[in-house]
Enzyme design. Structure first.
Site, PDB file in Angstrom:
ATOM      1  N   GLU A   2      -6.619   3.531  -5.809  1.00  7.03           N
ATOM      2  CA  GLU A   2      -7.889   3.576  -5.068  1.00  7.03           C
ATOM      3  C   GLU A   2      -8.634   4.814  -5.522  1.00  7.03           C
ATOM      4  O   GLU A   2      -8.231   5.940  -5.224  1.00  7.03           O
ATOM      5  CB  GLU A   2      -7.660   3.637  -3.552  1.00  7.03           C
ATOM      6  CG  GLU A   2      -8.982   3.495  -2.792  1.00  7.03           C
ATOM      7  CD  GLU A   2      -9.037   4.179  -1.437  1.00  7.03           C
ATOM      8  OE1 GLU A   2      -9.938   3.865  -0.665  1.00  7.03           O
ATOM      9  OE2 GLU A   2      -8.188   5.054  -1.148  1.00  7.03           O
ATOM     10  N   ASP A  50       0.860  -1.166   0.000  1.00  2.00           N
ATOM     11  CA  ASP A  50       0.000   0.000   0.000  1.00  2.00           C
ATOM     12  C   ASP A  50       0.907   1.229   0.000  1.00  2.00           C
ATOM     13  O   ASP A  50       1.839   1.312   0.798  1.00  2.00           O
ATOM     14  CB  ASP A  50      -0.851  -0.015   1.286  1.00  2.00           C
ATOM     15  CG  ASP A  50      -2.260   0.495   1.058  1.00  2.00           C
ATOM     16  OD1 ASP A  50      -2.389   1.626   0.574  1.00  2.00           O
ATOM     17  OD2 ASP A  50      -3.215  -0.235   1.388  1.00  2.00           O
ATOM     18  N   ASP A 108     -12.683  -1.116   3.834  1.00  4.52           N
ATOM     19  CA  ASP A 108     -13.449   0.100   4.119  1.00  4.52           C
ATOM     20  C   ASP A 108     -14.958  -0.079   3.942  1.00  4.52           C
ATOM     21  O   ASP A 108     -15.718   0.838   4.251  1.00  4.52           O
ATOM     22  CB  ASP A 108     -13.008   1.229   3.175  1.00  4.52           C
ATOM     23  CG  ASP A 108     -11.564   1.655   3.406  1.00  4.52           C
ATOM     24  OD1 ASP A 108     -11.107   1.623   4.568  1.00  4.52           O
ATOM     25  OD2 ASP A 108     -10.885   2.017   2.419  1.00  4.52           O
TER      26      ASP A 108
HETATM   27  C1  GLC Z   1      -8.177   4.962   2.149  1.00  9.71           C
HETATM   28  C2  GLC Z   1      -8.018   3.690   2.938  1.00  9.71           C
HETATM   29  C3  GLC Z   1      -8.682   3.880   4.269  1.00  9.71           C
HETATM   30  C4  GLC Z   1      -7.985   5.003   4.990  1.00  9.71           C
HETATM   31  C5  GLC Z   1      -7.973   6.264   4.155  1.00  9.71           C
HETATM   32  C6  GLC Z   1      -7.024   7.279   4.693  1.00  9.71           C
HETATM   33  O1  GLC Z   1      -9.484   5.225   1.813  1.00  9.71           O
HETATM   34  O2  GLC Z   1      -8.515   2.604   2.218  1.00  9.71           O
HETATM   35  O3  GLC Z   1      -8.665   2.710   5.030  1.00  9.71           O
HETATM   36  O4  GLC Z   1      -8.599   5.246   6.209  1.00  9.71           O
HETATM   37  O5  GLC Z   1      -7.579   6.015   2.828  1.00  9.71           O
HETATM   38  O6  GLC Z   1      -5.706   6.900   4.438  1.00  9.71           O
END
Ligand code: GLC
Ligand code: CA
Length: 547
Positions: free
Chosen positions: A268, A99, A334
Protein backbone atom coordinates in the site's frame (compact mmCIF):
# COMPACT_ATOMS: atom_id res chain seq x y z
CA UNK A 1 -2.13 -19.38 -16.65
CA UNK A 2 1.05 -20.77 -15.16
CA UNK A 3 1.16 -21.40 -11.44
CA UNK A 4 4.16 -19.30 -10.62
CA UNK A 5 3.03 -15.99 -11.99
CA UNK A 6 -0.67 -15.91 -11.15
CA UNK A 7 -0.32 -12.46 -9.59
CA UNK A 8 0.96 -11.02 -12.87
CA UNK A 9 -1.97 -12.20 -14.94
CA UNK A 10 -4.77 -12.78 -12.47
CA UNK A 11 -7.32 -10.51 -10.81
CA UNK A 12 -7.38 -9.57 -7.13
CA UNK A 13 -10.63 -8.97 -5.23
CA UNK A 14 -10.61 -7.11 -1.91
CA UNK A 15 -12.99 -8.21 0.81
CA UNK A 16 -13.64 -5.94 3.78
CA UNK A 17 -14.50 -8.77 6.20
CA UNK A 18 -16.81 -6.81 8.51
CA UNK A 19 -19.07 -6.08 5.57
CA UNK A 20 -19.01 -9.12 3.30
CA UNK A 21 -21.16 -11.79 4.95
CA UNK A 22 -22.23 -12.39 8.52
CA UNK A 23 -22.67 -16.06 9.43
CA UNK A 24 -23.88 -15.85 13.05
CA UNK A 25 -26.32 -12.97 13.22
CA UNK A 26 -24.17 -10.53 15.21
CA UNK A 27 -24.31 -8.04 12.34
CA UNK A 28 -20.57 -8.28 11.64
CA UNK A 29 -19.15 -10.11 8.66
CA UNK A 30 -16.83 -13.02 9.43
CA UNK A 31 -14.60 -15.74 8.01
CA UNK A 32 -17.34 -18.36 7.78
CA UNK A 33 -19.35 -15.76 5.90
CA UNK A 34 -16.55 -15.25 3.40
CA UNK A 35 -16.24 -19.02 3.02
CA UNK A 36 -19.95 -19.29 2.30
CA UNK A 37 -19.64 -16.70 -0.46
CA UNK A 38 -16.58 -18.03 -2.29
CA UNK A 39 -18.76 -19.20 -5.15
CA UNK A 40 -19.59 -15.60 -5.93
CA UNK A 41 -15.90 -14.97 -6.49
CA UNK A 42 -15.61 -18.10 -8.60
CA UNK A 43 -18.52 -17.09 -10.79
CA UNK A 44 -17.11 -13.60 -11.07
CA UNK A 45 -13.87 -15.13 -12.30
CA UNK A 46 -11.29 -13.51 -10.03
CA UNK A 47 -8.09 -15.29 -9.00
CA UNK A 48 -7.26 -14.04 -5.54
CA UNK A 49 -9.03 -12.64 -2.50
CA UNK A 50 -7.32 -10.12 -0.25
CA UNK A 51 -9.02 -9.79 3.11
CA UNK A 52 -8.52 -6.74 5.32
CA UNK A 53 -7.29 -7.58 8.86
CA UNK A 54 -9.08 -10.31 10.84
CA UNK A 55 -6.62 -10.52 13.75
CA UNK A 56 -7.53 -9.91 17.40
CA UNK A 57 -8.13 -6.21 17.74
CA UNK A 58 -9.80 -3.70 20.06
CA UNK A 59 -11.24 -2.35 16.77
CA UNK A 60 -10.22 1.27 17.36
CA UNK A 61 -9.45 1.27 13.62
CA UNK A 62 -11.55 -1.79 12.74
CA UNK A 63 -8.80 -4.36 12.75
CA UNK A 64 -5.88 -2.17 11.68
CA UNK A 65 -5.04 -1.95 15.40
CA UNK A 66 -3.80 -5.47 16.09
CA UNK A 67 -3.27 -6.92 19.55
CA UNK A 68 -2.06 -10.35 18.37
CA UNK A 69 -0.58 -10.88 14.92
CA UNK A 70 -0.91 -14.67 15.08
CA UNK A 71 -4.55 -15.32 15.83
CA UNK A 72 -8.06 -14.54 14.62
CA UNK A 73 -10.40 -12.14 16.40
CA UNK A 74 -13.36 -14.06 17.86
CA UNK A 75 -15.70 -11.67 16.04
CA UNK A 76 -14.27 -12.96 12.78
CA UNK A 77 -13.89 -16.62 13.77
CA UNK A 78 -11.11 -18.94 14.83
CA UNK A 79 -7.79 -20.20 13.51
CA UNK A 80 -9.53 -23.46 12.56
CA UNK A 81 -12.10 -21.45 10.65
CA UNK A 82 -9.29 -19.59 8.95
CA UNK A 83 -7.62 -22.85 7.93
CA UNK A 84 -10.93 -24.04 6.54
CA UNK A 85 -11.22 -20.84 4.52
CA UNK A 86 -7.73 -21.25 3.05
CA UNK A 87 -8.44 -24.86 2.22
CA UNK A 88 -11.77 -24.18 0.58
CA UNK A 89 -10.47 -21.15 -1.32
CA UNK A 90 -7.62 -23.26 -2.68
CA UNK A 91 -9.97 -26.11 -3.55
CA UNK A 92 -11.93 -23.61 -5.63
CA UNK A 93 -8.80 -22.33 -7.34
CA UNK A 94 -8.66 -19.07 -5.42
CA UNK A 95 -5.57 -17.57 -3.76
CA UNK A 96 -5.87 -15.98 -0.34
CA UNK A 97 -3.97 -12.82 0.57
CA UNK A 98 -3.82 -11.43 4.10
CA UNK A 99 -3.34 -7.88 5.25
CA UNK A 100 0.02 -7.42 7.00
CA UNK A 101 0.25 -4.33 9.22
CA UNK A 102 3.92 -3.72 10.03
CA UNK A 103 3.85 -0.01 10.89
CA UNK A 104 2.00 -0.28 14.19
CA UNK A 105 0.25 -2.52 16.68
CA UNK A 106 -2.66 -1.92 18.99
CA UNK A 107 -1.75 -0.18 22.26
CA UNK A 108 -3.06 -3.40 23.82
CA UNK A 109 -0.57 -5.63 22.05
CA UNK A 110 1.55 -7.31 24.80
CA UNK A 111 4.66 -5.87 23.13
CA UNK A 112 3.41 -2.34 23.75
CA UNK A 113 2.07 -3.13 27.20
CA UNK A 114 5.62 -4.19 28.07
CA UNK A 115 7.25 -1.34 26.21
CA UNK A 116 5.32 1.35 28.02
CA UNK A 117 5.73 -0.23 31.46
CA UNK A 118 9.29 1.03 32.13
CA UNK A 119 12.11 2.77 30.31
CA UNK A 120 14.26 -0.24 31.18
CA UNK A 121 11.85 -2.81 29.76
CA UNK A 122 13.37 -5.22 27.23
CA UNK A 123 10.70 -4.20 24.70
CA UNK A 124 11.10 -0.44 25.29
CA UNK A 125 12.97 0.04 22.04
CA UNK A 126 10.43 -1.99 20.06
CA UNK A 127 8.43 1.22 19.79
CA UNK A 128 9.47 4.83 19.22
CA UNK A 129 9.90 6.73 22.49
CA UNK A 130 11.25 10.27 22.81
CA UNK A 131 11.64 12.88 25.51
CA UNK A 132 9.31 15.87 25.40
CA UNK A 133 10.49 19.03 23.64
CA UNK A 134 11.95 21.66 25.99
CA UNK A 135 8.48 23.21 26.36
CA UNK A 136 7.05 19.85 27.37
CA UNK A 137 5.26 19.43 24.02
CA UNK A 138 5.70 16.69 21.39
CA UNK A 139 9.29 15.93 20.29
CA UNK A 140 8.73 17.35 16.79
CA UNK A 141 6.03 18.56 14.37
CA UNK A 142 5.06 15.24 12.83
CA UNK A 143 1.32 14.77 12.44
CA UNK A 144 -0.91 11.75 12.64
CA UNK A 145 -2.68 10.74 9.43
CA UNK A 146 -5.85 10.71 11.51
CA UNK A 147 -5.46 14.23 12.92
CA UNK A 148 -3.43 15.87 15.69
CA UNK A 149 0.22 15.24 16.57
CA UNK A 150 1.86 11.91 15.74
CA UNK A 151 2.94 11.75 19.40
CA UNK A 152 1.17 10.94 22.66
CA UNK A 153 2.58 11.51 26.13
CA UNK A 154 2.72 8.54 28.46
CA UNK A 155 2.55 9.54 32.13
CA UNK A 156 4.06 6.32 33.45
CA UNK A 157 7.52 6.86 31.97
CA UNK A 158 7.36 10.56 31.08
CA UNK A 159 8.05 10.14 27.38
CA UNK A 160 6.13 10.48 24.13
CA UNK A 161 5.51 7.54 21.78
CA UNK A 162 5.05 7.89 18.03
CA UNK A 163 1.85 6.96 16.21
CA UNK A 164 1.32 7.71 12.53
CA UNK A 165 -2.38 6.92 13.00
CA UNK A 166 -4.52 6.76 16.18
CA UNK A 167 -2.93 7.04 19.61
CA UNK A 168 -4.27 3.50 20.03
CA UNK A 169 -1.89 2.46 17.20
CA UNK A 170 1.70 2.96 18.46
CA UNK A 171 4.35 2.74 15.72
CA UNK A 172 6.83 -0.13 15.85
CA UNK A 173 10.53 0.68 15.66
CA UNK A 174 11.72 -1.04 12.47
CA UNK A 175 15.29 0.10 13.13
CA UNK A 176 15.34 -2.54 15.87
CA UNK A 177 16.49 -5.93 14.47
CA UNK A 178 14.40 -7.79 17.07
CA UNK A 179 11.24 -6.14 15.75
CA UNK A 180 12.16 -7.10 12.22
CA UNK A 181 12.85 -10.72 13.20
CA UNK A 182 9.59 -10.94 15.15
CA UNK A 183 7.55 -9.51 12.29
CA UNK A 184 9.15 -11.85 9.75
CA UNK A 185 8.14 -14.74 12.02
CA UNK A 186 4.57 -13.40 11.87
CA UNK A 187 4.73 -13.60 8.09
CA UNK A 188 6.07 -17.17 8.26
CA UNK A 189 3.28 -18.14 10.67
CA UNK A 190 0.67 -17.33 8.01
CA UNK A 191 2.72 -18.54 5.07
CA UNK A 192 2.97 -21.92 6.78
CA UNK A 193 -0.82 -21.90 7.07
CA UNK A 194 -0.94 -21.59 3.32
CA UNK A 195 -1.61 -17.94 2.58
CA UNK A 196 -0.55 -16.83 -0.87
CA UNK A 197 0.82 -13.46 0.12
CA UNK A 198 0.28 -10.18 1.89
CA UNK A 199 -0.99 -6.73 1.17
CA UNK A 200 1.32 -4.59 3.28
CA UNK A 201 -0.30 -1.69 5.09
CA UNK A 202 1.27 1.81 4.89
CA UNK A 203 4.56 0.33 3.76
CA UNK A 204 6.29 3.63 3.00
CA UNK A 205 5.95 4.92 6.55
CA UNK A 206 7.55 2.10 8.54
CA UNK A 207 10.92 3.86 9.06
CA UNK A 208 11.30 7.32 10.57
CA UNK A 209 14.18 9.79 10.53
CA UNK A 210 16.91 8.69 12.94
CA UNK A 211 17.35 12.30 14.10
CA UNK A 212 13.61 13.00 14.38
CA UNK A 213 13.92 16.28 12.49
CA UNK A 214 10.88 18.51 11.99
CA UNK A 215 9.11 18.16 8.66
CA UNK A 216 9.43 21.23 6.41
CA UNK A 217 6.49 23.38 5.40
CA UNK A 218 4.70 22.29 2.27
CA UNK A 219 5.15 25.10 -0.29
CA UNK A 220 1.96 24.02 -2.08
CA UNK A 221 -0.21 24.26 1.01
CA UNK A 222 -3.26 26.45 0.57
CA UNK A 223 -4.82 28.07 3.63
CA UNK A 224 -8.05 26.34 4.56
CA UNK A 225 -6.83 22.91 3.38
CA UNK A 226 -6.61 19.97 5.74
CA UNK A 227 -3.90 20.95 8.28
CA UNK A 228 -2.33 17.52 7.80
CA UNK A 229 -1.03 18.82 4.46
CA UNK A 230 0.68 21.89 5.96
CA UNK A 231 3.99 20.03 6.28
CA UNK A 232 5.52 17.58 3.82
CA UNK A 233 6.29 14.13 5.22
CA UNK A 234 9.97 14.37 4.34
CA UNK A 235 11.23 12.78 7.54
CA UNK A 236 8.56 10.18 8.27
CA UNK A 237 7.70 8.60 4.97
CA UNK A 238 9.53 6.87 2.13
CA UNK A 239 12.98 6.96 3.72
CA UNK A 240 15.76 5.11 1.87
CA UNK A 241 15.99 2.73 4.87
CA UNK A 242 12.59 1.24 3.90
CA UNK A 243 14.00 -0.44 0.79
CA UNK A 244 16.33 -2.98 2.44
CA UNK A 245 13.48 -3.94 4.78
CA UNK A 246 11.19 -4.52 1.82
CA UNK A 247 13.88 -6.75 0.34
CA UNK A 248 14.01 -8.71 3.61
CA UNK A 249 10.23 -9.15 3.55
CA UNK A 250 10.50 -10.36 -0.02
CA UNK A 251 13.10 -12.94 0.96
CA UNK A 252 10.71 -14.22 3.64
CA UNK A 253 7.88 -14.83 1.17
CA UNK A 254 10.33 -16.23 -1.37
CA UNK A 255 11.28 -18.92 1.17
CA UNK A 256 7.80 -20.28 0.52
CA UNK A 257 7.70 -19.91 -3.26
CA UNK A 258 8.53 -22.63 -5.73
CA UNK A 259 7.79 -23.52 -9.32
CA UNK A 260 4.25 -24.51 -8.39
CA UNK A 261 3.17 -21.62 -6.27
CA UNK A 262 4.57 -18.20 -5.78
CA UNK A 263 3.67 -15.92 -2.91
CA UNK A 264 3.11 -12.27 -3.52
CA UNK A 265 3.73 -8.98 -1.74
CA UNK A 266 1.49 -6.05 -2.54
CA UNK A 267 2.45 -2.69 -1.07
CA UNK A 268 0.00 0.00 0.00
CA UNK A 269 1.86 3.07 -1.26
CA UNK A 270 0.39 6.49 -1.92
CA UNK A 271 3.46 7.99 -3.59
CA UNK A 272 4.32 9.94 -6.72
CA UNK A 273 5.19 7.72 -9.67
CA UNK A 274 9.00 7.79 -9.52
CA UNK A 275 8.91 6.96 -5.82
CA UNK A 276 6.22 4.33 -6.25
CA UNK A 277 8.12 2.28 -8.80
CA UNK A 278 11.19 2.28 -6.53
CA UNK A 279 9.29 -0.30 -4.45
CA UNK A 280 9.79 -2.91 -7.17
CA UNK A 281 13.28 -2.89 -5.69
CA UNK A 282 15.37 -3.01 -8.85
CA UNK A 283 18.85 -3.85 -7.57
CA UNK A 284 22.28 -3.37 -9.13
CA UNK A 285 22.09 -6.82 -10.72
CA UNK A 286 18.85 -5.91 -12.49
CA UNK A 287 16.81 -8.15 -10.20
CA UNK A 288 13.50 -6.97 -8.75
CA UNK A 289 13.77 -7.67 -5.03
CA UNK A 290 10.97 -5.47 -3.69
CA UNK A 291 7.23 -6.02 -3.59
CA UNK A 292 5.89 -7.62 -6.76
CA UNK A 293 2.93 -5.25 -6.87
CA UNK A 294 3.32 -1.74 -5.45
CA UNK A 295 -0.32 -0.70 -5.51
CA UNK A 296 -0.92 1.82 -8.28
CA UNK A 297 -3.68 4.11 -7.00
CA UNK A 298 -3.47 6.67 -9.79
CA UNK A 299 -6.98 5.96 -11.08
CA UNK A 300 -8.44 6.71 -7.67
CA UNK A 301 -7.58 10.39 -7.79
CA UNK A 302 -7.66 10.81 -11.56
CA UNK A 303 -9.63 13.43 -13.47
CA UNK A 304 -12.19 11.50 -15.43
CA UNK A 305 -11.02 12.64 -18.88
CA UNK A 306 -9.53 10.61 -21.70
CA UNK A 307 -6.50 12.89 -22.14
CA UNK A 308 -5.67 12.78 -18.46
CA UNK A 309 -5.99 9.00 -18.14
CA UNK A 310 -4.05 8.55 -21.37
CA UNK A 311 -1.11 10.56 -19.99
CA UNK A 312 -1.24 8.77 -16.70
CA UNK A 313 -1.14 5.32 -18.32
CA UNK A 314 1.69 6.31 -20.65
CA UNK A 315 3.72 7.82 -17.79
CA UNK A 316 3.19 4.71 -15.69
CA UNK A 317 4.19 2.39 -18.52
CA UNK A 318 7.31 4.49 -19.10
CA UNK A 319 8.26 4.55 -15.42
CA UNK A 320 8.11 0.77 -14.86
CA UNK A 321 11.48 -0.91 -14.45
CA UNK A 322 12.25 -3.75 -16.86
CA UNK A 323 10.33 -6.88 -15.95
CA UNK A 324 8.07 -5.13 -13.43
CA UNK A 325 4.43 -6.21 -13.31
CA UNK A 326 2.04 -3.27 -13.59
CA UNK A 327 -1.20 -3.12 -11.61
CA UNK A 328 -4.29 -0.92 -11.34
CA UNK A 329 -6.73 -0.21 -8.53
CA UNK A 330 -10.14 1.49 -8.86
CA UNK A 331 -11.20 1.55 -5.24
CA UNK A 332 -10.63 0.32 -1.70
CA UNK A 333 -11.91 0.59 1.86
CA UNK A 334 -10.29 4.00 2.35
CA UNK A 335 -11.58 5.89 -0.69
CA UNK A 336 -14.95 6.89 -2.16
CA UNK A 337 -16.38 4.18 -4.40
CA UNK A 338 -15.88 4.43 -8.14
CA UNK A 339 -19.64 4.56 -8.87
CA UNK A 340 -19.90 7.59 -6.58
CA UNK A 341 -16.79 9.25 -7.94
CA UNK A 342 -17.76 9.05 -11.60
CA UNK A 343 -21.46 8.14 -11.61
CA UNK A 344 -23.19 4.87 -12.54
CA UNK A 345 -22.79 5.15 -16.30
CA UNK A 346 -19.11 5.99 -16.20
CA UNK A 347 -18.60 3.24 -13.62
CA UNK A 348 -19.26 0.77 -16.45
CA UNK A 349 -16.56 2.46 -18.51
CA UNK A 350 -14.25 2.30 -15.48
CA UNK A 351 -14.83 -1.45 -15.25
CA UNK A 352 -13.77 -1.86 -18.86
CA UNK A 353 -10.74 0.36 -18.32
CA UNK A 354 -9.61 -1.59 -15.25
CA UNK A 355 -10.08 -4.96 -16.93
CA UNK A 356 -8.42 -4.10 -20.24
CA UNK A 357 -5.37 -2.14 -19.09
CA UNK A 358 -2.02 -3.90 -18.90
CA UNK A 359 -1.54 -4.93 -15.30
CA UNK A 360 -3.10 -6.86 -12.44
CA UNK A 361 -6.51 -5.35 -11.63
CA UNK A 362 -7.75 -5.10 -8.05
CA UNK A 363 -11.51 -4.92 -7.53
CA UNK A 364 -13.14 -3.70 -4.35
CA UNK A 365 -16.09 -5.76 -3.10
CA UNK A 366 -19.45 -4.39 -4.21
CA UNK A 367 -18.05 -2.40 -7.10
CA UNK A 368 -19.01 -5.33 -9.34
CA UNK A 369 -22.67 -4.52 -8.65
CA UNK A 370 -22.13 -0.77 -8.79
CA UNK A 371 -22.49 -0.13 -5.07
CA UNK A 372 -22.28 3.55 -4.19
CA UNK A 373 -21.13 5.44 -1.10
CA UNK A 374 -23.84 5.43 1.54
CA UNK A 375 -24.36 8.64 3.52
CA UNK A 376 -24.02 7.80 7.22
CA UNK A 377 -25.90 10.04 9.69
CA UNK A 378 -23.69 11.63 12.35
CA UNK A 379 -25.03 9.46 15.15
CA UNK A 380 -24.24 6.26 13.23
CA UNK A 381 -20.63 7.11 12.34
CA UNK A 382 -18.19 4.29 13.09
CA UNK A 383 -14.92 5.36 11.50
CA UNK A 384 -12.47 7.02 13.96
CA UNK A 385 -11.08 9.09 11.10
CA UNK A 386 -14.49 10.81 10.81
CA UNK A 387 -14.93 11.01 14.57
CA UNK A 388 -11.55 12.73 15.01
CA UNK A 389 -12.15 15.30 12.34
CA UNK A 390 -15.90 15.49 11.80
CA UNK A 391 -17.45 17.30 8.88
CA UNK A 392 -14.36 17.17 6.65
CA UNK A 393 -15.71 14.34 4.56
CA UNK A 394 -12.87 12.06 5.60
CA UNK A 395 -15.07 9.27 6.97
CA UNK A 396 -14.69 5.87 5.32
CA UNK A 397 -17.95 4.32 6.48
CA UNK A 398 -19.76 5.23 3.23
CA UNK A 399 -17.60 2.83 1.18
CA UNK A 400 -17.69 0.08 3.82
CA UNK A 401 -21.41 -0.71 3.94
CA UNK A 402 -22.64 -4.32 3.85
CA UNK A 403 -22.47 -6.26 0.61
CA UNK A 404 -25.83 -6.48 -1.13
CA UNK A 405 -26.50 -10.12 -1.93
CA UNK A 406 -30.25 -10.44 -2.40
CA UNK A 407 -33.67 -8.94 -1.70
CA UNK A 408 -33.88 -10.93 1.55
CA UNK A 409 -33.80 -9.08 4.87
CA UNK A 410 -30.67 -6.92 5.21
CA UNK A 411 -29.75 -7.84 1.64
CA UNK A 412 -28.83 -11.33 2.82
CA UNK A 413 -25.82 -9.91 4.68
CA UNK A 414 -27.01 -10.70 8.19
CA UNK A 415 -29.99 -12.04 10.08
CA UNK A 416 -29.17 -9.55 12.84
CA UNK A 417 -28.65 -5.80 12.83
CA UNK A 418 -25.89 -4.78 10.41
CA UNK A 419 -22.95 -2.92 12.04
CA UNK A 420 -23.32 -0.23 9.40
CA UNK A 421 -26.51 0.68 7.58
CA UNK A 422 -27.18 -0.70 4.11
CA UNK A 423 -27.54 1.36 0.96
CA UNK A 424 -31.18 2.29 0.39
CA UNK A 425 -31.22 0.59 -3.03
CA UNK A 426 -30.32 -2.91 -1.80
CA UNK A 427 -33.69 -4.43 -2.72
CA UNK A 428 -32.98 -3.86 -6.40
CA UNK A 429 -29.20 -3.49 -6.45
CA UNK A 430 -27.92 -6.88 -5.34
CA UNK A 431 -26.04 -9.91 -6.64
CA UNK A 432 -29.13 -12.07 -7.05
CA UNK A 433 -31.11 -9.51 -9.04
CA UNK A 434 -28.15 -8.59 -11.22
CA UNK A 435 -27.36 -12.24 -11.91
CA UNK A 436 -30.71 -12.48 -13.69
CA UNK A 437 -30.21 -9.30 -15.70
CA UNK A 438 -27.90 -9.57 -18.72
CA UNK A 439 -27.62 -5.77 -18.85
CA UNK A 440 -26.52 -5.39 -15.24
CA UNK A 441 -23.18 -4.18 -13.93
CA UNK A 442 -22.50 -7.67 -12.59
CA UNK A 443 -23.15 -9.20 -16.00
CA UNK A 444 -20.74 -6.66 -17.52
CA UNK A 445 -18.05 -7.49 -14.94
CA UNK A 446 -18.48 -11.21 -15.57
CA UNK A 447 -18.21 -10.72 -19.34
CA UNK A 448 -15.15 -8.49 -19.09
CA UNK A 449 -13.39 -10.82 -16.68
CA UNK A 450 -14.18 -13.83 -18.85
CA UNK A 451 -12.84 -11.97 -21.88
CA UNK A 452 -9.68 -10.96 -20.02
CA UNK A 453 -9.09 -14.54 -18.91
CA UNK A 454 -9.71 -15.94 -22.38
CA UNK A 455 -7.48 -13.47 -24.25
CA UNK A 456 -3.73 -13.59 -23.67
CA UNK A 457 -3.60 -10.18 -25.37
CA UNK A 458 -5.52 -8.82 -22.39
CA UNK A 459 -4.01 -10.69 -19.46
CA UNK A 460 -0.42 -10.83 -20.62
CA UNK A 461 -0.16 -8.79 -23.83
CA UNK A 462 1.63 -5.53 -24.45
CA UNK A 463 0.08 -2.08 -24.48
CA UNK A 464 0.11 0.43 -27.31
CA UNK A 465 -1.37 3.91 -26.93
CA UNK A 466 -3.53 5.08 -29.84
CA UNK A 467 -4.97 8.47 -30.79
CA UNK A 468 -8.72 8.64 -31.27
CA UNK A 469 -9.46 12.33 -30.70
CA UNK A 470 -12.51 13.74 -28.94
CA UNK A 471 -12.74 12.50 -25.38
CA UNK A 472 -11.95 8.93 -26.38
CA UNK A 473 -9.19 6.94 -24.74
CA UNK A 474 -7.81 4.42 -27.20
CA UNK A 475 -5.24 1.70 -26.91
CA UNK A 476 -4.37 -1.68 -28.33
CA UNK A 477 -3.51 -4.81 -26.41
CA UNK A 478 -1.33 -7.18 -28.34
CA UNK A 479 -0.34 -10.74 -27.58
CA UNK A 480 -0.09 -14.22 -29.05
CA UNK A 481 -0.92 -13.07 -32.54
CA UNK A 482 -3.96 -11.03 -31.59
CA UNK A 483 -4.46 -7.32 -31.46
CA UNK A 484 -7.45 -5.96 -29.59
CA UNK A 485 -8.46 -2.31 -29.74
CA UNK A 486 -10.05 -0.69 -26.70
CA UNK A 487 -12.02 2.51 -27.22
CA UNK A 488 -13.44 4.35 -24.22
CA UNK A 489 -15.59 7.44 -24.66
CA UNK A 490 -15.16 9.59 -21.56
CA UNK A 491 -17.18 12.36 -23.15
CA UNK A 492 -20.80 13.41 -22.80
CA UNK A 493 -21.19 13.51 -26.59
CA UNK A 494 -21.32 10.75 -29.19
CA UNK A 495 -17.84 10.13 -30.62
CA UNK A 496 -17.05 8.77 -34.08
CA UNK A 497 -14.01 6.47 -34.09
CA UNK A 498 -11.40 7.05 -36.83
CA UNK A 499 -11.70 4.14 -39.27
CA UNK A 500 -7.91 3.73 -39.33
CA UNK A 501 -7.93 2.55 -35.72
CA UNK A 502 -10.13 -0.42 -36.46
CA UNK A 503 -8.81 -3.75 -37.63
CA UNK A 504 -10.13 -5.41 -40.77
CA UNK A 505 -13.55 -7.00 -40.27
CA UNK A 506 -13.95 -5.45 -36.81
CA UNK A 507 -15.94 -7.39 -34.28
CA UNK A 508 -17.27 -6.10 -30.95
CA UNK A 509 -15.99 -8.46 -28.26
CA UNK A 510 -17.46 -6.42 -25.41
CA UNK A 511 -19.32 -3.19 -24.94
CA UNK A 512 -20.54 -1.29 -21.92
CA UNK A 513 -23.70 -0.75 -23.99
CA UNK A 514 -25.70 -3.98 -23.85
CA UNK A 515 -27.28 -3.25 -27.22
CA UNK A 516 -23.99 -3.32 -29.10
CA UNK A 517 -22.62 -6.65 -30.29
CA UNK A 518 -21.31 -8.44 -33.33
CA UNK A 519 -19.52 -7.14 -36.42
CA UNK A 520 -19.06 -3.40 -36.84
CA UNK A 521 -20.93 -2.30 -39.95
CA UNK A 522 -19.58 0.91 -41.42
CA UNK A 523 -18.58 3.78 -39.15
CA UNK A 524 -18.31 3.16 -35.42
CA UNK A 525 -19.81 5.92 -33.29
CA UNK A 526 -19.53 5.50 -29.54
CA UNK A 527 -22.39 6.76 -27.43
CA UNK A 528 -21.57 9.01 -24.45
CA UNK A 529 -19.74 7.01 -21.82
CA UNK A 530 -19.56 3.93 -24.02
CA UNK A 531 -16.56 1.64 -24.13
CA UNK A 532 -15.87 -1.20 -26.55
CA UNK A 533 -13.28 -3.90 -27.05
CA UNK A 534 -12.80 -4.64 -30.72
CA UNK A 535 -11.25 -7.77 -32.19
CA UNK A 536 -11.60 -9.08 -35.69
CA UNK A 537 -13.77 -11.70 -37.23
CA UNK A 538 -12.09 -14.97 -37.94
CA UNK A 539 -9.11 -14.23 -35.71
CA UNK A 540 -9.81 -17.34 -33.68
CA UNK A 541 -9.19 -19.38 -36.81
CA UNK A 542 -5.92 -17.53 -37.24
CA UNK A 543 -6.86 -16.32 -40.73
CA UNK A 544 -5.24 -13.00 -40.04
CA UNK A 545 -1.52 -12.50 -40.33
CA UNK A 546 0.04 -12.40 -36.88
CA UNK A 547 0.89 -8.90 -35.71
C1 GLC B 1 -4.07 1.88 5.83
C2 GLC B 1 -5.40 1.18 5.79
C3 GLC B 1 -6.39 2.01 6.57
C4 GLC B 1 -5.91 2.10 7.99
C5 GLC B 1 -4.50 2.65 8.06
C6 GLC B 1 -3.90 2.45 9.41
O1 GLC B 1 -4.08 3.08 5.15
O2 GLC B 1 -5.79 0.93 4.48
O3 GLC B 1 -7.67 1.47 6.50
O4 GLC B 1 -6.77 2.90 8.73
O5 GLC B 1 -3.64 2.02 7.14
O6 GLC B 1 -3.56 1.11 9.60
CA1 CA C 1 -20.59 -12.41 12.50
Amino acid sequence: MSADDWWKHGIVYQVYPRSFQDSNGDGIGDLDGIRARLNHLVSLGVDAVWISPVYPSPMADFGYDISDFCDIDPRFGTLEGFDALVQEAHAKGLKLILDFVPNHTSERHPWFVHSRSARSDAKRDWYIWRDPAPDGGPPNNWLSNFGGPAWSFDEVTGQYYAHSFLKEQPDLNWRNPEVRAAMYEVMRFWLRRGVDGFRIDVLSQIVKDAQFRDNPLNPDYVEGQDTFLRWTMLHNTDLPEVQPIVAEMRRVVDEFSDAHSSRVLIGELYLPLPRLVAYYGLNAQGVLEGVQLPFNFQLIGADWQAAHIDRLVRDYEAALPAGAAPNWVLGNHDRARIASRVGPRMARLAAMLLLTLRGTPTLYYGDEIGMTDVPIPADEVQDPFEKNRPGMGLGRDPERTPMQWSADANAGFTTGRPWLRLASDWRTCNVEAQSRDPDSMLALYRRLIALRRACPALHRGSYEALEAGNDVLAYARIGEGRRLVVLLNFGAAAAPVPQALLPRRPLVLASTDPARAGPVDGALVLSPGEGVVIGNEGAEENQDPPV
